[in-house]
Design an enzyme around this catalytic site. Structure first.
Site, short mmCIF file in Angstrom:
data_model
loop_
_atom_site.label_atom_id
_atom_site.label_comp_id
_atom_site.label_asym_id
_atom_site.label_seq_id
_atom_site.Cartn_x
_atom_site.Cartn_y
_atom_site.Cartn_z
N ASP A 64 0.86 -1.18 0.00
CA ASP A 64 0.00 0.00 0.00
C ASP A 64 0.91 1.24 0.00
O ASP A 64 1.76 1.38 0.89
CB ASP A 64 -0.87 -0.05 1.27
CG ASP A 64 -1.93 1.02 1.29
OD1 ASP A 64 -1.62 2.18 0.96
OD2 ASP A 64 -3.08 0.68 1.63
N TYR A 151 -11.03 12.78 -3.88
CA TYR A 151 -10.23 12.50 -5.08
C TYR A 151 -9.66 13.79 -5.66
O TYR A 151 -8.45 13.91 -5.87
CB TYR A 151 -11.13 11.80 -6.09
CG TYR A 151 -10.44 11.35 -7.36
CD1 TYR A 151 -9.63 10.22 -7.38
CD2 TYR A 151 -10.65 12.03 -8.56
CE1 TYR A 151 -9.03 9.78 -8.56
CE2 TYR A 151 -10.06 11.60 -9.74
CZ TYR A 151 -9.26 10.47 -9.74
OH TYR A 151 -8.67 10.03 -10.91
P1 NAD Z 1 -7.81 1.53 -11.43
O1 NAD Z 1 -8.73 1.67 -10.27
O2 NAD Z 1 -8.06 0.44 -12.40
O3 NAD Z 1 -6.29 1.42 -10.95
C1 NAD Z 1 -5.81 1.96 -9.75
C2 NAD Z 1 -4.89 0.93 -9.12
O4 NAD Z 1 -4.33 1.47 -7.92
C3 NAD Z 1 -5.62 -0.35 -8.72
O5 NAD Z 1 -4.90 -1.47 -9.19
C4 NAD Z 1 -5.66 -0.28 -7.21
O6 NAD Z 1 -5.71 -1.56 -6.60
C5 NAD Z 1 -4.39 0.48 -6.91
N1 NAD Z 1 -4.40 1.16 -5.60
C6 NAD Z 1 -5.39 1.91 -5.07
N2 NAD Z 1 -5.02 2.38 -3.87
C7 NAD Z 1 -3.77 1.90 -3.63
C8 NAD Z 1 -2.86 2.02 -2.55
N3 NAD Z 1 -3.16 2.74 -1.47
N4 NAD Z 1 -1.67 1.38 -2.64
C9 NAD Z 1 -1.36 0.63 -3.72
N5 NAD Z 1 -2.18 0.49 -4.77
C10 NAD Z 1 -3.37 1.11 -4.73
O7 NAD Z 1 -7.84 2.96 -12.18
P2 NAD Z 1 -7.07 3.45 -13.49
O8 NAD Z 1 -8.09 3.97 -14.42
O9 NAD Z 1 -6.10 2.46 -13.97
O10 NAD Z 1 -6.31 4.72 -12.92
C11 NAD Z 1 -4.90 4.73 -12.67
C12 NAD Z 1 -4.47 6.13 -12.29
O11 NAD Z 1 -4.77 7.06 -13.33
C13 NAD Z 1 -5.14 6.66 -11.03
O12 NAD Z 1 -4.20 7.38 -10.27
C14 NAD Z 1 -6.20 7.59 -11.56
O13 NAD Z 1 -6.49 8.61 -10.66
C15 NAD Z 1 -5.53 8.13 -12.82
N6 NAD Z 1 -6.54 8.58 -13.79
C16 NAD Z 1 -7.21 7.68 -14.56
C17 NAD Z 1 -8.17 8.14 -15.45
C18 NAD Z 1 -8.93 7.20 -16.35
O14 NAD Z 1 -9.82 7.67 -17.07
N7 NAD Z 1 -8.66 5.92 -16.40
C19 NAD Z 1 -8.45 9.51 -15.56
C20 NAD Z 1 -7.75 10.38 -14.73
C21 NAD Z 1 -6.78 9.92 -13.86
#
Ligand code: NAD
Ligand code: UDP
Ligand code: UDP
Length: 316
Positions: A64, A151
């Site tokens: 984490d 967030y």
């Molecule tokens: P996702 O939820 O699929 O992936 C996030 C990952 O982070 C997951 O595997 C989760 O288990 C892990 N995680 C969460 N909290 C954690 C912690 N405390 N320690 C370790 N791991 C942790 O989402 P995603 O779409 O792949 O997003 C990835 C990143 O991109 C995020 O930071 C998100 O804010 C950013 N983001 C994504 C989008 C999008 O449209 N997909 C848009 C804006 C920003």
């Protein structure tokens, strides 16, 4: 730490078992790097990285990011954080901790190692924007105490930390503001609009249009986004961002629903559900900076990306 024998770049991807993280790990391995994928598996799954587990240059670490981490790497992509509103509002205190303590720990790690670090920031920095399309200069309109704030404000504070570690300690930072990205390996129950509509459409269930469906988003296919990440990480030191990464073609949610219904060929009807609190009315990136500084722009149109994503969900 100087390595004695190995010239492979060692890259840490936090959130590496998530949607974007798993694609990034795959791409980095394909480019010959050594990848350390860190995840606490809150929203990510081992299934997303199952095909990478036997690769000699791939390692998975269940951890984490709110706790300190001592490893040796050359570059850090900090993606750990739930991204879907349903998930990040599930435990909002943990969401803020993940963004803020996670950023502090990863910046502390980058400082000790003098490693380059990229932050997955978000278009949510702009909140419900009055400036349209959004440029990086716009400071945003974010509610500091609403259900999305854990967030939005967490990600804003992480950006502050990145720029203070740059100004105060000279770290090499990269901040990407990601706009709505979709594609294979989004979780079926992720709750975000593209996966919801496809899963509902394939099952012949009603498509849940929140509010009047006239709110807009601009959807980027995952492969394009990952290409933008890598170009940003590889850019000269003075290119810190924040830099918008997204597809500037804008759609209303009603248009998206109609496209999905036409593509899956199902019999789904549209049903209206309440608009979530503080749901942004409009969102469209201005990507002039990404074009000029990274030579990047998205290549995959929504119609094609939806086909690929629908194929994925048909197979799961
Ligand atoms: P996702 O939820 O699929 O992936 C996030 C990952 O982070 C997951 O595997 C989760 O288990 C892990 N995680 C969460 N909290 C954690 C912690 N405390 N320690 C370790 N791991 C942790 O989402 P995603 O779409 O792949 O997003 C990835 C990143 O991109 C995020 O930071 C998100 O804010 C950013 N983001 C994504 C989008 C999008 O449209 N997909 C848009 C804006 C920003
Ligand atoms: N940290 C870490 N790994 C490291 C170095 C630091 O997880 O290799 C964490 C450390 O626990 C600290 C945070 O990163 O809480 C910030 O580190 P920094 O050196 O910037 O701050 P300080 O330790 O001086 O408070
Ligand atoms: N949305 C919708 N139906 C759904 C899920 C989402 O109409 O089943 C709408 C939501 O209200 C928002 C847009 O789609 O206006 C994008 O929502 P998402 O949760 O994907 O991401 P956001 O951009 O809001 O973070």
């Amino acid at each position: 730490m100087t390595r004695l024998y190995d010239s492979q770049k060692r890259i840490l991807v936090t959130g590496g078992a998530g949607f974007l993280g798993s694609h990034l790990c795959e791409r980095l391995l394909g480019e010959g790097h050594d990848v350390l994928c860190l995840d606490n598996l809150f929203t990510g799954t081992k299934r997303n990285i199952a095909h990478l587990l036997g690769h000699p240059s791939f390692e998975f670490l269940r951890h984490d990011v709110t706790f300190p981490l001592f490893v040796e790497v050359d570059e850090i992509y900090n993606l750990a954080c739930p991204a879907s509103p349903v998930h990040y509002q599930h435990d909002p205190i943990q969401t803020t901790k993940t963004s803020v303590h996670g950023a502090i720990n990863m910046l502390g790690l980058a400082k000790r190692l003098r490693a380059k670090i990229l932050q997955a920031s978000t278009s949510e920095i702009y909140g419900d924007p009055e400036v349209h399309p959004q440029t990086e200069e716009y400071w945003g309109r974010v509610n500091p105490i609403g259900p999305r704030s854990c967030y939005d404000e967490g990600k804003r504070c992480a950006e502050t930390l990145f720029f203070d570690y740059r100004r105060q300690l000279g770290l090499s930072i990269k901040v990407a503001r990601i706009f709505n990205t979709y594609g294979p390996r989004m979780h079926r129950a992720d709750g975000r609009v593209v996966s919801n509509f496809i899963v509902q459409g394939l099952a012949g269930e009603p498509i849940t249009l929140y509010g009047d469906g006239e709110q807009s988003r601009s959807f980027c296919y995952v492969d394009d986004l990952i290409d933008g990440f890598i170009r940003l990480m590889d850019s000269p030191d003075e290119v810190t961002g924040p830099i918008n990464l997204g597809n500037p073609v804008e759609f209303t949610m009603r248009q998206l629903a109609e496209m999905v219904i036409a593509k899956v060929g199902g019999s789904s009807k549209l049903v209206h559900a309440p608009l979530p609190i503080d749901d942004p009315r409009q969102r469209q990136p201005n990507i002039d900076k990404a074009r000029a500084l990274l030579g990047w722009e998205p290549k995959v149109a929504l119609a094609d990306g939806l086909d690929r994503t629908i194929d994925y969900f048909r197979g799961t």
